[in-house]
Design an enzyme around this catalytic site. Structure first.
Site, PDB file in Angstrom:
ATOM      1  N   HIS A 245       0.905  -1.084  -0.005  1.00  0.00           N
ATOM      2  CA  HIS A 245       0.300  -0.082  -0.174  1.00  0.00           C
ATOM      3  C   HIS A 245       0.870   1.182  -0.062  1.00  0.00           C
ATOM      4  CE1 HIS A 245      -3.334  -2.689   1.171  1.00  0.00           C
ATOM      5  NE2 HIS A 245      -4.001  -1.731   0.717  1.00  0.00           N
TER       6      HIS A 245
ATOM      7  N   LYS B 179      -0.595   5.004   4.588  1.00  0.00           N
ATOM      8  CA  LYS B 179      -1.519   4.189   5.158  1.00  0.00           C
ATOM      9  C   LYS B 179      -1.164   3.876   6.579  1.00  0.00           C
ATOM     10  CE  LYS B 179      -3.801  -0.467   4.788  1.00  0.00           C
ATOM     11  NZ  LYS B 179      -5.140   0.230   5.378  1.00  0.00           N
TER      12      LYS B 179
HETATM   13  N1  LIG Z   1     -13.045  -0.992   2.547  1.00  0.00           N
HETATM   14  C1  LIG Z   1     -12.188  -0.447   1.650  1.00  0.00           C
HETATM   15  O1  LIG Z   1     -12.285  -0.908   0.310  1.00  0.00           O
HETATM   16  C2  LIG Z   1     -11.108   0.553   1.736  1.00  0.00           C
HETATM   17  C3  LIG Z   1     -10.275   0.882   0.854  1.00  0.00           C
HETATM   18  C4  LIG Z   1      -9.386   2.001   1.164  1.00  0.00           C
HETATM   19  C5  LIG Z   1      -9.110   2.343   2.427  1.00  0.00           C
HETATM   20  N2  LIG Z   1      -9.851   1.777   3.565  1.00  0.00           N
HETATM   21  C6  LIG Z   1     -10.116   2.073   4.765  1.00  0.00           C
HETATM   22  O2  LIG Z   1     -10.638   3.333   4.954  1.00  0.00           O
HETATM   23  C7  LIG Z   1      -9.938   4.007   6.115  1.00  0.00           C
HETATM   24  C8  LIG Z   1      -9.710   5.418   5.320  1.00  0.00           C
HETATM   25  O3  LIG Z   1      -8.736   5.478   4.355  1.00  0.00           O
HETATM   26  P1  LIG Z   1      -8.170   6.595   3.554  1.00  0.00           P
HETATM   27  O4  LIG Z   1      -7.193   6.392   2.662  1.00  0.00           O
HETATM   28  O5  LIG Z   1      -9.450   7.480   3.148  1.00  0.00           O
HETATM   29  O6  LIG Z   1      -7.564   7.443   4.874  1.00  0.00           O
HETATM   30  P2  LIG Z   1      -7.240   9.158   5.362  1.00  0.00           P
HETATM   31  O7  LIG Z   1      -7.063   9.834   3.879  1.00  0.00           O
HETATM   32  O8  LIG Z   1      -6.534   9.190   6.364  1.00  0.00           O
HETATM   33  O9  LIG Z   1      -8.838   9.449   5.736  1.00  0.00           O
HETATM   34  C9  LIG Z   1      -9.307   9.235   6.703  1.00  0.00           C
HETATM   35  C10 LIG Z   1     -10.132  10.405   7.137  1.00  0.00           C
HETATM   36  O10 LIG Z   1     -10.940  10.303   8.233  1.00  0.00           O
HETATM   37  C11 LIG Z   1     -10.826  11.521   9.050  1.00  0.00           C
HETATM   38  N3  LIG Z   1     -10.856  11.291  10.406  1.00  0.00           N
HETATM   39  C12 LIG Z   1     -10.046  11.191  11.573  1.00  0.00           C
HETATM   40  N4  LIG Z   1     -10.447  10.953  12.564  1.00  0.00           N
HETATM   41  C13 LIG Z   1     -11.862  11.163  12.415  1.00  0.00           C
HETATM   42  C14 LIG Z   1     -12.853  11.308  13.545  1.00  0.00           C
HETATM   43  N5  LIG Z   1     -12.712  11.004  14.733  1.00  0.00           N
HETATM   44  N6  LIG Z   1     -14.063  11.282  12.914  1.00  0.00           N
HETATM   45  C15 LIG Z   1     -14.443  11.639  11.631  1.00  0.00           C
HETATM   46  N7  LIG Z   1     -13.387  11.728  10.617  1.00  0.00           N
HETATM   47  C16 LIG Z   1     -11.983  11.402  11.038  1.00  0.00           C
HETATM   48  C17 LIG Z   1      -9.487  12.051   8.715  1.00  0.00           C
HETATM   49  O11 LIG Z   1      -9.339  13.419   9.080  1.00  0.00           O
HETATM   50  P3  LIG Z   1      -7.719  14.099   9.558  1.00  0.00           P
HETATM   51  O12 LIG Z   1      -7.067  14.085   7.993  1.00  0.00           O
HETATM   52  O13 LIG Z   1      -7.890  15.240  10.143  1.00  0.00           O
HETATM   53  O14 LIG Z   1      -7.224  13.032  10.377  1.00  0.00           O
HETATM   54  C18 LIG Z   1      -9.371  11.849   7.415  1.00  0.00           C
HETATM   55  O15 LIG Z   1     -10.166  12.846   6.626  1.00  0.00           O
HETATM   56  C19 LIG Z   1      -8.806   3.494   6.555  1.00  0.00           C
HETATM   57  O16 LIG Z   1      -9.202   2.719   7.647  1.00  0.00           O
HETATM   58  C20 LIG Z   1      -8.457   2.767   5.318  1.00  0.00           C
HETATM   59  O17 LIG Z   1      -7.899   1.462   5.690  1.00  0.00           O
HETATM   60  C21 LIG Z   1     -10.981   1.070   3.343  1.00  0.00           C
END
Ligand SMILES: NC(=O)c1ccc[n+]([C@@H]2O[C@H](COP(=O)([O-])OP(=O)(O)OC[C@H]3O[C@@H](n4cnc5c(N)ncnc54)[C@H](OP(=O)(O)O)[C@@H]3O)[C@@H](O)[C@H]2O)c1
Length: 245
Positions: A131, A135
């Protein structure tokens, strides 16, 4: 028009989900991120997608459970306690937990199960995931799920059989272990390979995601699917018709 609330809407995946949902014309979207109170937003929607971070996803699932609103959790990296929190929420509302929304990866889950059953324990099974450098959790939720599937087929406990990487004088590989290896770098969206290495031959099952749109499309499909479901814990196999239940 389905009223969709996205938590983690400013993140890498959240932004793509919001964009696709708005472009589809099928969803009216509200958004929240870190520091936002979600209670009222959940009140005013039909379904929630959470793609934030583990602790936040449990809080959002609880808000959904209180209001019997269906919720799709795509966040990964939950601890055992946090998983229990999600299970508790699923007793009161429909909750779909998907470490990976892509159709291809969910087929990879199924293929891994069939392959592990067919090849048997004399084939050593190892999972390698790659990844992007940003991540936060490791190994990926998808790699863990692949490990769980292999452990289940082999009647092993995930906790005692998984080796998260190897270093030092670890001794010969035993047949009761499942290696999981996390590689991080650059902007790789997500790649998973399951290796089955046996006497004189090796089989590899690989999936490579090249765009977050594949996850976003799966998340929206799951959000449509879960709308009229009874309380309970669901996963993408239910959405894709791969479930045996
Ligand atoms: N299921 C799937 O197919 C799939 C695919 C890709 C990723 N994911 C998962 O999805 C999650 C997000 O991935 P990403 O790549 O989008 O990560 P990311 O870019 O870090 O996005 C996470 C978002 O959530 C926010 N956040 C943090 N704490 C929070 C809270 N208490 N309440 C609400 N929002 C909050 C973050 O804000 P800040 O920037 O201020 O911290 C950021 O905007 C991860 O767990 C990842 O492993 C899943």
């Amino acid at each position: 028009m389905t009223r969709l609330h996205v938590n983690g809407a400013l993140g890498r995946l959240g932004r793509v989900i919001v964009q696709l949902a708005e472009m589809s014309g099928e969803f009216a979207v509200t958004k929240s991120g870190r520091g936002d109170a979600v209670g009222e937003l959940v009140d005013g929607c039909d379904v929630v997608i959470d793609v934030s971070q583990p602790e936040a996803s449990v809080l959002v699932a609880d808000e959904c459970a209180r209001r019997t609103k269906p919720v799709v959790v795509g966040t990964t990296g939950h601890s055992a306690d946090q998983r229990q929190g999600l299970q508790r929420a699923a007793q009161r509302t429909a909750l779909l937990l998907a470490p990976n929304f892509s159709v291809g990866v969910n087929l990879l889950f199924w293929l891994t199960e069939q392959t592990a059953k067919t090849l048997g324990p004399e084939f050593d099974a190892e999972v390698v995931e790659i990844h992007h450098r940003l991540k936060k959790d490791a190994p990926s939720g998808t790699a863990k799920r692949l490990g769980e599937i292999i452990a289940q087929v082999r009647a092993l406990s995930y906790e005692t059989s998984v080796r998260n990487g190897r270093a030092g004088l670890v001794g010969e590989r035993t047949s009761g272990e499942i290696g999981i290896h996390a590689v991080r770098g650059g902007d790789v969206v997500g790649e998973h390979t399951v290796l089955f290495a046996g006497p004189g031959e090796r089989l590899e099952l690989s999936h490579k995601a090249s765009s977050r749109e594949t996850f976003a499309r799966g998340a929206l499909r799951a959000a449509h699917w879960i709308l009229a479901r009874a309380p309970g814990m669901y996963d993408m196999r239910d959405v894709l018709g791969l479930a045996e239940r």
